[in-house]
Design a protein around this motif. Structure first.
Motif, PDB file in Angstrom:
ATOM      1  N   LYS A 330      11.597 -12.377 -19.928  1.00  0.00           N
ATOM      2  CA  LYS A 330      13.005 -12.154 -20.253  1.00  0.00           C
ATOM      3  C   LYS A 330      13.843 -13.391 -20.000  1.00  0.00           C
ATOM      4  O   LYS A 330      15.018 -13.425 -20.310  1.00  0.00           O
ATOM      5  CB  LYS A 330      13.555 -10.979 -19.427  1.00  0.00           C
ATOM      6  CG  LYS A 330      12.991  -9.629 -19.847  1.00  0.00           C
ATOM      7  CD  LYS A 330      13.709  -8.493 -19.141  1.00  0.00           C
ATOM      8  CE  LYS A 330      13.114  -7.148 -19.572  1.00  0.00           C
ATOM      9  NZ  LYS A 330      13.722  -6.041 -18.823  1.00  0.00           N
TER      10      LYS A 330
ATOM     11  N   THR B  78       6.747  -7.516 -22.964  1.00  0.00           N
ATOM     12  CA  THR B  78       7.244  -7.942 -21.648  1.00  0.00           C
ATOM     13  C   THR B  78       6.425  -7.356 -20.510  1.00  0.00           C
ATOM     14  O   THR B  78       6.252  -7.984 -19.482  1.00  0.00           O
ATOM     15  CB  THR B  78       8.730  -7.571 -21.461  1.00  0.00           C
ATOM     16  OG1 THR B  78       8.912  -6.217 -21.866  1.00  0.00           O
ATOM     17  CG2 THR B  78       9.619  -8.470 -22.291  1.00  0.00           C
ATOM     18  N   THR B  84       8.937 -10.703 -26.191  1.00  0.00           N
ATOM     19  CA  THR B  84       9.140  -9.696 -27.233  1.00  0.00           C
ATOM     20  C   THR B  84       9.118 -10.344 -28.616  1.00  0.00           C
ATOM     21  O   THR B  84       8.512  -9.837 -29.556  1.00  0.00           O
ATOM     22  CB  THR B  84      10.499  -9.003 -27.025  1.00  0.00           C
ATOM     23  OG1 THR B  84      10.482  -8.364 -25.755  1.00  0.00           O
ATOM     24  CG2 THR B  84      10.765  -7.987 -28.098  1.00  0.00           C
ATOM     25  N   GLY B 138      18.393  -9.486 -21.825  1.00  0.00           N
ATOM     26  CA  GLY B 138      17.057 -10.055 -21.930  1.00  0.00           C
ATOM     27  C   GLY B 138      17.049 -11.481 -22.442  1.00  0.00           C
ATOM     28  O   GLY B 138      18.004 -12.237 -22.237  1.00  0.00           O
ATOM     29  N   ASP B 161      22.436  -3.852 -18.381  1.00  0.00           N
ATOM     30  CA  ASP B 161      21.059  -3.732 -18.836  1.00  0.00           C
ATOM     31  C   ASP B 161      20.424  -2.606 -18.030  1.00  0.00           C
ATOM     32  O   ASP B 161      20.740  -2.444 -16.843  1.00  0.00           O
ATOM     33  CB  ASP B 161      20.291  -5.043 -18.606  1.00  0.00           C
ATOM     34  CG  ASP B 161      18.992  -5.106 -19.406  1.00  0.00           C
ATOM     35  OD1 ASP B 161      18.884  -5.945 -20.312  1.00  0.00           O
ATOM     36  OD2 ASP B 161      18.073  -4.292 -19.114  1.00  0.00           O
ATOM     37  N   ALA B 166      17.342  -8.068 -15.023  1.00  0.00           N
ATOM     38  CA  ALA B 166      17.684  -8.886 -16.196  1.00  0.00           C
ATOM     39  C   ALA B 166      19.109  -9.402 -16.070  1.00  0.00           C
ATOM     40  O   ALA B 166      19.401 -10.572 -16.351  1.00  0.00           O
ATOM     41  CB  ALA B 166      17.505  -8.067 -17.476  1.00  0.00           C
ATOM     42  N   THR B 203      19.623  -5.262 -27.394  1.00  0.00           N
ATOM     43  CA  THR B 203      18.554  -4.551 -26.698  1.00  0.00           C
ATOM     44  C   THR B 203      17.285  -4.616 -27.546  1.00  0.00           C
ATOM     45  O   THR B 203      17.335  -4.973 -28.717  1.00  0.00           O
ATOM     46  CB  THR B 203      18.940  -3.083 -26.452  1.00  0.00           C
ATOM     47  OG1 THR B 203      19.096  -2.423 -27.707  1.00  0.00           O
ATOM     48  CG2 THR B 203      20.234  -2.981 -25.665  1.00  0.00           C
TER      49      THR B 203
END
Lengths: 357, 357
Positions: A330, B78, B84, B138, B161, B166, B203
């Motif tokens: 992240k 993750t 991601t 993130g 978050d 994060a 997100t």
């Protein structure tokens, strides 16, 4: 880190493994993948056309691996000392989306195209085939010659190219290396084709060129049409197709790009995987004319990259820092701004690995 | 030879140029390219979906240059310590089909997405906007924060978050570096959004997540929806869209991937280029709610690679032997089999240039 196979790496491999071994092994992997045709998520290639050429992306996935090839086709490039077709590609993991291999695919495309051609001919040509006409003696021609010599026992190849220097180059490249292969210069396409068991056309003009006309075709011939591979680029007269048993790789793509782009939408074609798995007979009689209307399909590049990963990668293959490696996925920003000179333990960032040739 | 920009090369650049400068410059190049929208050969991205994610290819061309990006989206990566979203891409010449630049685009995608978001907000948000809610802290969040701070003068950002770590990471990354930016932890999305001028959602869940509901939305808000970017992945309740002025990047792609995938096919959207060239007003009143339904479009990566070529390439940028270089472009076989140890004068082959980090 992503493994990297550049031109030099593939040159080294070809010289160690020999091109005929590479082609034969690649053909076997292509056959394996055509046998599991239904497992693949397939799509016609995505083309971006300009007046002078085309750039295409060819993605495919079997649910475990994903590959794509970037390939261009620019017939006039040779006038500028550049290749007509260049390519590179990536093999990736479907589960993570991470690329695992980036490779040159220019040489590899020539190998896999020849492998596919000879594989198809092994099913489609008469088993007693010994001679082949090779029309178009450019960048791909030697690979075709070697594939048919090695995989089918073709021992006589009649050569024609509008550019005699191309034919001389082919003879120079192959004559001493393959002494059991008889290479014959022909004065025309018709002369090269006369009496041949197999006819391979691998010309490059981006036009409807009609390299082969019906009067040249003899009973029992197998035609391996390689050069016609995008809209407006064909090599065979439509009447040849009308009278032949026509096999294509992937029908939705071949209707757009292949020789069959000249034909009505309901013109019957058979997909190659049906020939490979035996559900359709490739040849009904010794007199039948068969056509492999090859345009090149993403599955063959997928197989080729499997080959590269299996036979070309080694402990010292160069690695590229194409994808960041981080302890906290992240924290992309922290990775981007991390001090490049401090140790990975402090930053949580994998140390930059030097790229070596 | 193809120029190569890896992760480390981009890290060096970001640290020298500063991220806010890179984002601002990139935004200007994105604006230039949106102003010449009609020159581009556009296509929705080509997606290969699996149960855990998606791999996409995003090609585009302006007739002079061609680019494509490879990008994956794997929300569960993750958990395995992987990103991601990772990406890389190529910039090529249309005239020859030859690639000129291969680059990492993971960091670059975060920069160009933030640049596009802030560029859109400059047209769409109220000019007096000073506070932003940032939902999702993130990998992309810091870049969004910097872009809005730098390009719009946002000086207060309310953070939320579902993973408090994060948010802490974002604060750690930005607080000392941007002291004029006030960073506030919120206990919920609703708390973060309350009273904000701009709401950015970034997100990553691959679900229809409904991060924002209609009760949270106040008159005059600008919503920058970044995280909803593939089929089945949205962040906004449909009723928010019903009452807002909705801008998308490229309608054919956004109907498939954007927040508007929830809406009927005739739901009115405005393409962003019309906002940029002034043919459509981005905001009719101070009370209007505006939504930039951003999914990321190939044009933005094209602009980003123009940026990389202009500002990141330098004399010592590594080069890759991804494409063969030959004196006789018809002699691919001769190149493949040439003695790697003899000089280029004898073989007509360009010497292999070592790849260096």
């Amino acid at each position: 880190m992503v493994s990297y196979i550049g031109t030099r790496e593939l040159q080294k491999h070809l010289q160690q493994a020999r091109p005929e071994t590479a082609i034969s092994r690649m053909a076997e992997m292509i056959r394996e993948d055509y046998l599991r045709w239904s497992q693949f998520d397939k799509t016609p290639r995505v083309a971006s056309h300009s007046e002078v050429g085309v750039i295409e992306l060819m993605p495919i996935s079997d649910g475990t691996h994903y590959s794509f090839k970037y390939v261009n086709g620019h017939p006039k490039n040779t006038h500028a000392g550049l290749l007509t077709v260049t390519a590179f590609g990536v093999l990736a993991d479907v589960d993570t989306g991470y690329p695992r291999l980036l490779s040159e695919l220019t040489l590899t495309t020539a190998l896999r195209t020849a492998a596919t051609s000879a594989l198809a001919a092994r099913y489609m040509a008469r088993p007693d085939s010994r001679s082949m006409a090779l029309i178009g003696n450019g960048a791909q021609s030697e690979f075709q010659a070697i594939a048919f010599h090695t995989m089918l026992g073709i021992n006589e190849i009649r050569l024609f190219d509008v550019d005699p220097a191309a034919t001389e180059k082919l003879i120079r490249n192959l004559s001493s290396r393959y002494p059991s292969l008889r290479l014959i210069r022909a004065a025309s396409t018709a002369e090269a084709v006369r009496g041949a068991d197999i006819v391979t056309t691998v010309t490059a003009d981006k036009t409807n060129a009609t390299i082969l006309t019906p009067d040249m075709i003899e009973p029992g011939m197998h035609i391996n049409g390689v050069g016609g591979d995008c809209p407006g680029k064909t090599e065979l007269h439509a009447d040849i197709l009308h009278q032949a048993f026509v096999v294509v790789e992937y029908e939705p793509q071949s209707r757009i790009e292949g020789e069959v782009q000249q034909m009505p939408a309901d013109f019957p074609v058979t997909e190659f995987w049906r020939i490979v798995n035996g559900s359709v007979a490739a040849r009904q009689s010794a007199a039948q004319v068969t056509v492999f209307d090859s345009v090149g399909f993403a599955l063959e590049d997928f197989s080729a990259m499997r080959y590269l990963e299996k036979f070309v990668l080694h402990r010292d293959t160069p690695m590229l820092d194409l994808i960041p490696e981080m302890m906290d996925p992240k924290d992309l920003f922290g990775m981007g701004m991390a001090d490049l000179n401090i140790s990975s333990e402090k930053t949580g960032i994998a140390p930059a690995v030097p790229i070596h040739a």
